[in-house]
Motif scaffolding. Sequence first.
Motif, PDB file in Angstrom:
ATOM      1  N   GLY A 261       0.918  -1.260   0.221  1.00 15.68           N
ATOM      2  CA  GLY A 261      -0.113  -0.123  -0.091  1.00 15.68           C
ATOM      3  C   GLY A 261       0.965   1.169   0.034  1.00 15.68           C
ATOM      4  N   THR A 262       0.530   2.249   0.777  1.00 15.73           N
ATOM      5  CA  THR A 262       1.320   3.562   0.776  1.00 15.73           C
ATOM      6  C   THR A 262       2.378   3.325   1.939  1.00 15.73           C
ATOM      7  OG1 THR A 262      -0.315   4.356   2.640  1.00 15.73           O
ATOM      8  CG2 THR A 262      -0.770   4.749   0.208  1.00 15.73           C
ATOM      9  N   GLU A 263       2.665   2.260   2.599  1.00 13.15           N
ATOM     10  CA  GLU A 263       3.637   2.204   3.627  1.00 13.15           C
ATOM     11  C   GLU A 263       4.942   2.279   3.027  1.00 13.15           C
ATOM     12  OE1 GLU A 263       2.910  -1.639   2.101  1.00 13.15           O
ATOM     13  OE2 GLU A 263       1.691  -0.243   2.745  1.00 13.15           O
ATOM     14  N   MET A 264       5.316   2.160   1.914  1.00 14.89           N
ATOM     15  CA  MET A 264       6.488   2.446   1.624  1.00 14.89           C
ATOM     16  C   MET A 264       6.928   3.560   0.524  1.00 14.89           C
ATOM     17  SD  MET A 264       7.536  -1.555   0.413  1.00 14.89           S
ATOM     18  CE  MET A 264       7.530  -2.730   1.636  1.00 14.89           C
ATOM     19  N   THR A 265       5.836   4.401   0.563  1.00 15.09           N
ATOM     20  CA  THR A 265       6.156   5.700  -0.304  1.00 15.09           C
ATOM     21  C   THR A 265       5.552   7.053   0.557  1.00 15.09           C
ATOM     22  OG1 THR A 265       3.578   5.185  -0.928  1.00 15.09           O
ATOM     23  CG2 THR A 265       5.374   4.373  -2.259  1.00 15.09           C
ATOM     24  N   GLY A 266       5.773   6.934   2.018  1.00 20.83           N
ATOM     25  CA  GLY A 266       5.200   7.989   2.789  1.00 20.83           C
ATOM     26  C   GLY A 266       4.063   8.494   2.608  1.00 20.83           C
ATOM     27  N   GLY A 267       2.989   7.322   2.347  1.00 23.03           N
ATOM     28  CA  GLY A 267       1.705   7.914   2.442  1.00 23.03           C
ATOM     29  C   GLY A 267       1.147   8.057   0.963  1.00 23.03           C
ATOM     30  N   THR A 268       2.110   8.191   0.208  1.00 17.56           N
ATOM     31  CA  THR A 268       1.627   8.579  -1.117  1.00 17.56           C
ATOM     32  C   THR A 268       0.967   7.174  -1.690  1.00 17.56           C
ATOM     33  OG1 THR A 268       3.280  10.100  -1.460  1.00 17.56           O
ATOM     34  CG2 THR A 268       2.355   9.424  -3.361  1.00 17.56           C
ATOM     35  N   CYS A 269      -0.045   7.305  -2.707  1.00 13.73           N
ATOM     36  CA  CYS A 269      -0.905   6.388  -3.156  1.00 13.73           C
ATOM     37  C   CYS A 269       0.044   5.930  -4.435  1.00 13.73           C
ATOM     38  CB  CYS A 269      -2.000   6.810  -4.022  1.00 13.73           C
ATOM     39  SG  CYS A 269      -2.722   5.779  -4.981  1.00 13.73           S
ATOM     40  N   VAL A 270       0.081   4.510  -4.469  1.00 13.81           N
ATOM     41  CA  VAL A 270       0.840   3.712  -5.625  1.00 13.81           C
ATOM     42  C   VAL A 270      -0.323   3.286  -6.274  1.00 13.81           C
ATOM     43  CG1 VAL A 270       2.880   2.867  -4.146  1.00 13.81           C
ATOM     44  CG2 VAL A 270       0.949   1.574  -3.932  1.00 13.81           C
TER      45      VAL A 270
ATOM     46  N   ASP B 186       9.156 -13.287 -13.922  1.00 11.45           N
ATOM     47  CA  ASP B 186       9.092 -14.141 -13.217  1.00 11.45           C
ATOM     48  C   ASP B 186       8.552 -13.956 -11.516  1.00 11.45           C
ATOM     49  OD1 ASP B 186      11.102 -12.363 -12.046  1.00 11.45           O
ATOM     50  OD2 ASP B 186      12.817 -13.661 -12.326  1.00 11.45           O
ATOM     51  N   GLY B 187       8.202 -12.542 -11.471  1.00 14.27           N
ATOM     52  CA  GLY B 187       7.671 -11.990 -10.302  1.00 14.27           C
ATOM     53  C   GLY B 187       8.253 -11.717  -9.074  1.00 14.27           C
ATOM     54  N   THR B 188       9.632 -11.462  -9.384  1.00 16.65           N
ATOM     55  CA  THR B 188      10.617 -11.397  -8.436  1.00 16.65           C
ATOM     56  C   THR B 188      10.727  -9.759  -8.023  1.00 16.65           C
ATOM     57  OG1 THR B 188      12.507 -11.442  -9.952  1.00 16.65           O
ATOM     58  CG2 THR B 188      12.131 -13.367  -8.910  1.00 16.65           C
ATOM     59  N   LYS B 189      10.454  -8.841  -9.339  1.00 19.80           N
ATOM     60  CA  LYS B 189      10.534  -7.485  -9.193  1.00 19.80           C
ATOM     61  C   LYS B 189       9.200  -6.830  -9.596  1.00 19.80           C
ATOM     62  CE  LYS B 189      15.369  -7.880 -10.374  1.00 19.80           C
ATOM     63  NZ  LYS B 189      15.395  -9.111 -11.293  1.00 19.80           N
ATOM     64  N   LEU B 190       9.268  -5.739  -8.735  1.00 15.95           N
ATOM     65  CA  LEU B 190       7.856  -4.827  -8.984  1.00 15.95           C
ATOM     66  C   LEU B 190       8.191  -3.360  -9.104  1.00 15.95           C
ATOM     67  CD1 LEU B 190       4.475  -4.756  -7.488  1.00 15.95           C
ATOM     68  CD2 LEU B 190       5.841  -2.732  -7.216  1.00 15.95           C
TER      69      LEU B 190
ATOM     70  N   VAL C 113      10.374  -8.474  -4.554  1.00 19.55           N
ATOM     71  CA  VAL C 113       9.016  -8.919  -4.187  1.00 19.55           C
ATOM     72  C   VAL C 113       9.159  -9.938  -2.921  1.00 19.55           C
ATOM     73  CG1 VAL C 113       6.866 -10.324  -4.867  1.00 19.55           C
ATOM     74  CG2 VAL C 113       8.037  -8.585  -6.354  1.00 19.55           C
ATOM     75  N   ALA C 114      10.279 -10.841  -3.086  1.00 15.12           N
ATOM     76  CA  ALA C 114      10.228 -11.880  -2.172  1.00 15.12           C
ATOM     77  C   ALA C 114      10.429 -11.269  -0.726  1.00 15.12           C
ATOM     78  CB  ALA C 114      11.498 -12.592  -2.378  1.00 15.12           C
ATOM     79  N   THR C 115      11.372 -10.202  -0.633  1.00 17.50           N
ATOM     80  CA  THR C 115      11.780  -9.435   0.863  1.00 17.50           C
ATOM     81  C   THR C 115      10.844  -8.467   1.278  1.00 17.50           C
ATOM     82  OG1 THR C 115      13.421  -8.320  -0.180  1.00 17.50           O
ATOM     83  CG2 THR C 115      13.981 -10.505   0.616  1.00 17.50           C
ATOM     84  N   LYS C 116      10.149  -8.038  -0.237  1.00 17.51           N
ATOM     85  CA  LYS C 116       9.470  -6.876   0.264  1.00 17.51           C
ATOM     86  C   LYS C 116      10.235  -5.472   0.756  1.00 17.51           C
ATOM     87  CE  LYS C 116       4.407  -5.812   1.589  1.00 17.51           C
ATOM     88  NZ  LYS C 116       3.242  -6.459   2.145  1.00 17.51           N
ATOM     89  N   THR C 117      11.195  -5.325   0.122  1.00 14.76           N
ATOM     90  CA  THR C 117      12.062  -4.235   0.577  1.00 14.76           C
ATOM     91  C   THR C 117      12.438  -3.641  -0.763  1.00 14.76           C
ATOM     92  OG1 THR C 117      14.247  -5.679   0.351  1.00 14.76           O
ATOM     93  CG2 THR C 117      13.000  -5.424   2.414  1.00 14.76           C
ATOM     94  N   PRO C 118      12.662  -2.143  -0.676  1.00  9.60           N
ATOM     95  CA  PRO C 118      13.004  -1.165  -1.960  1.00  9.60           C
ATOM     96  C   PRO C 118      14.473  -1.751  -2.433  1.00  9.60           C
ATOM     97  CG  PRO C 118      11.989   0.077  -0.083  1.00  9.60           C
ATOM     98  CD  PRO C 118      12.509  -1.495   0.268  1.00  9.60           C
ATOM     99  N   ILE C 119      14.578  -1.901  -3.627  1.00 14.33           N
ATOM    100  CA  ILE C 119      15.998  -2.094  -4.402  1.00 14.33           C
ATOM    101  C   ILE C 119      16.839  -1.026  -4.381  1.00 14.33           C
ATOM    102  CG2 ILE C 119      16.777  -3.109  -6.363  1.00 14.33           C
ATOM    103  CD1 ILE C 119      14.550  -4.575  -6.966  1.00 14.33           C
TER     104      ILE C 119
ATOM    105  N   VAL D 143       3.849 -16.758  -8.068  1.00  9.91           N
ATOM    106  CA  VAL D 143       3.860 -15.777  -7.004  1.00  9.91           C
ATOM    107  C   VAL D 143       5.278 -16.078  -6.163  1.00  9.91           C
ATOM    108  CG1 VAL D 143       2.796 -15.091  -4.642  1.00  9.91           C
ATOM    109  CG2 VAL D 143       1.430 -15.092  -6.854  1.00  9.91           C
ATOM    110  N   VAL D 144       6.113 -14.921  -5.704  1.00  9.35           N
ATOM    111  CA  VAL D 144       7.145 -15.107  -5.035  1.00  9.35           C
ATOM    112  C   VAL D 144       6.774 -14.496  -3.770  1.00  9.35           C
ATOM    113  CG1 VAL D 144       9.513 -14.271  -4.945  1.00  9.35           C
ATOM    114  CG2 VAL D 144       8.648 -14.828  -6.917  1.00  9.35           C
ATOM    115  N   GLY D 145       7.199 -15.325  -2.569  1.00 14.55           N
ATOM    116  CA  GLY D 145       7.030 -14.879  -1.202  1.00 14.55           C
ATOM    117  C   GLY D 145       5.659 -15.504  -0.835  1.00 14.55           C
ATOM    118  N   PRO D 146       5.630 -15.814   0.411  1.00 17.98           N
ATOM    119  CA  PRO D 146       4.331 -16.509   0.981  1.00 17.98           C
ATOM    120  C   PRO D 146       3.378 -15.717   0.772  1.00 17.98           C
ATOM    121  CG  PRO D 146       5.766 -15.496   2.757  1.00 17.98           C
ATOM    122  CD  PRO D 146       6.253 -15.356   1.487  1.00 17.98           C
ATOM    123  N   ILE D 147       2.083 -16.275   0.443  1.00 20.02           N
ATOM    124  CA  ILE D 147       0.668 -15.782   0.558  1.00 20.02           C
ATOM    125  C   ILE D 147       0.287 -15.727   1.920  1.00 20.02           C
ATOM    126  CG2 ILE D 147      -2.018 -16.088   0.094  1.00 20.02           C
ATOM    127  CD1 ILE D 147      -0.211 -15.017  -2.313  1.00 20.02           C
ATOM    128  N   GLN D 148      -0.316 -14.585   2.415  1.00 21.70           N
ATOM    129  CA  GLN D 148      -0.373 -14.555   4.021  1.00 21.70           C
ATOM    130  C   GLN D 148      -1.735 -15.006   4.031  1.00 21.70           C
ATOM    131  OE1 GLN D 148       1.594 -12.916   5.899  1.00 21.70           O
ATOM    132  NE2 GLN D 148       2.742 -12.616   4.152  1.00 21.70           N
TER     133      GLN D 148
END
Length: 609
Positions: free
Chosen positions: A293-302, A310-314, A331-337, A604-609
């Motif tokens: 959601g907006t948690e990685m963009t300082g509240g700005t809409c994505v 291969d689903g590894t990068k967004l 995507v797997a670690t859900k961290t910015p590159i 889908v890379v990474g676990p489905i919650q």
Amino acid sequence: MWNRLAIVLVLVAGCGSRGGGDDGGGDASSDPLLGLASLTVTPADQTLVILQGQPATSGYTATGTFTDGRIEDVSAFVSFTLGEPTLGGFAASQLTTTTAKGGRTQVVATGSGVVGMTGLTVRLQQTHNDPGSTLPADPAAPFGGPADVGRTPQLVYPNDGVVVPPNLGRLELHFRPGAQANSLFELTFASAVLDLKIYLRCTDPLDGGCVYLPDDQVWLWVAESHRGTDPVMWSLRATDDAGTAVGASSAQAMRFAPDDVSGGIYYWTTTHRAIMRYDFASPTQTVAEQFVGTEMTGGTCVGCHALSRDGTKLVAEAGGQNDGRLLLLDVATKTPIVPFGSTQKSNFESWNMDGSAFVGVYADTGATNFNLMLFDATTGAVTETIEAGGTATNPTNHPDWSPLGDRIAFVNVGGKNTLQMMYNGEIRTVAKAGGVWQPHQVLVPRAAGKNRYYPAFAPDGKLLVFDESTCNAGNTGGECNGDTDPTALLYAVDGIAGGAVTALAHANGPGVADEGATKLTNSFPKWNPYVFRSSTTGGRLAWVTFSSTRRYGLRRPPGNGTLLWMAAVDLDAPAGTDPSFAAFALPFQDIGTSNHIAQWTTQVVGPIQ
């Protein structure tokens, strides 16, 4: 999820059996099949009926013709098998069918290298009471009453001719009951291999009609009996408990593709300002989950986003028009590159085949480069600009990199506003040859009063779909700015050679509840990355997703928003003919939110919650 349901077979002695003898070796003079020239299998081309869960049985005879003219029963010396082993199995020459599904196959007799066969139709005949309905002791009895056209119910959803993947699992059936007195319903699925009658009430009333969701068992019977074969016809009869009179609907066709759909789907919901995802291969997931959601963009809409194949990068653009800051995510670690907003700005992106680079465009506030920009997927740096005829007045937009890696389709803007809202676009391509990007080609030229935009290559790298919307007057207007335009329709063209443009009429088509409306906002087409079979005998089928304001049967779209739809496309359809089939709404999306841009990945890379 439903492809994990087991098909239980009644199998005796494995998938084949023989009564004795030997296919080779031993004393040739004692070989009962010595000199065998041909085999005839009887009974020929019979139909066996699975009745109310009881398997059908039949004995088979193999008659051999020998080179010396003899004709003998050799059933004890050959092996009997089914061409489609999931339909049953043999003990010696005795066949016992499955109870799980119907289907067509061949009975095959093999001995001494000689093969004989005959056709077999296994027909499943079943009545089933909807577990969610309270029914009379004998719910079939009232349907013996007299026919009355005034009692006729109406099928509403899905559209006639729809094709669905067998692992979709959830496909609502919507109908209007007809006369108010109708309170008991008989839903029939009928084909050469299935006679299924379901008795139900209107347990989920909606907007003057009823919604019925087949339970797991019904789905298994219908989908597995018709996987990749002939369509099944569904129809409805309606009456009351007294059987006063009976109304009958017309019948509609439904087909099931031969292969399960796999891959991950990531879509944007404007309601939650978030990117959602769903794994078609998951045995447990039933609804889409929020991925970012907006948690990685300082509240700005994505919003507008693209996934590597291969689903590894967004990569996702944040802030909308005149912003263009990018979130490049592992995507797997859900961290910015790279840190959010640290790269060259871009409004729309598309990835190359191996996920090492993506192409982007930016022509909003502060733009200086109006052509196609290639970004490194590790550093986020722009490594190359492809000259594509873009200028400050006529910038490039909506890039889509072919899955073959050899070309990029894009839009050249005819009337600039922002890239999210622009006018009078035309579809172009640039191709790479000898390691060099060649001069651009116009694939679909601009036309007065039209906007052509959002091209997307099919997984064969040849068929290209795009949107076309129509202006009320001139070449501009909010109704034709490329941003969920009411008149948007999907079209297809050869993405390499160009040529004739064909409307995807079946995919574009309204449903019964749309009452003939054609302004359905069929927008933002994207493809599942795989080429599937179109039938069990071959052919090529692909799946396209798009957003639309059409009614989901009896369900209305959320506010002024859109829902996600999916349609099968025949990649082998003759040129100039509509390759699409009727669309269906994706059942795992939140139908209370406005949903757009369903991007696909192979996994889908990474676990489905």
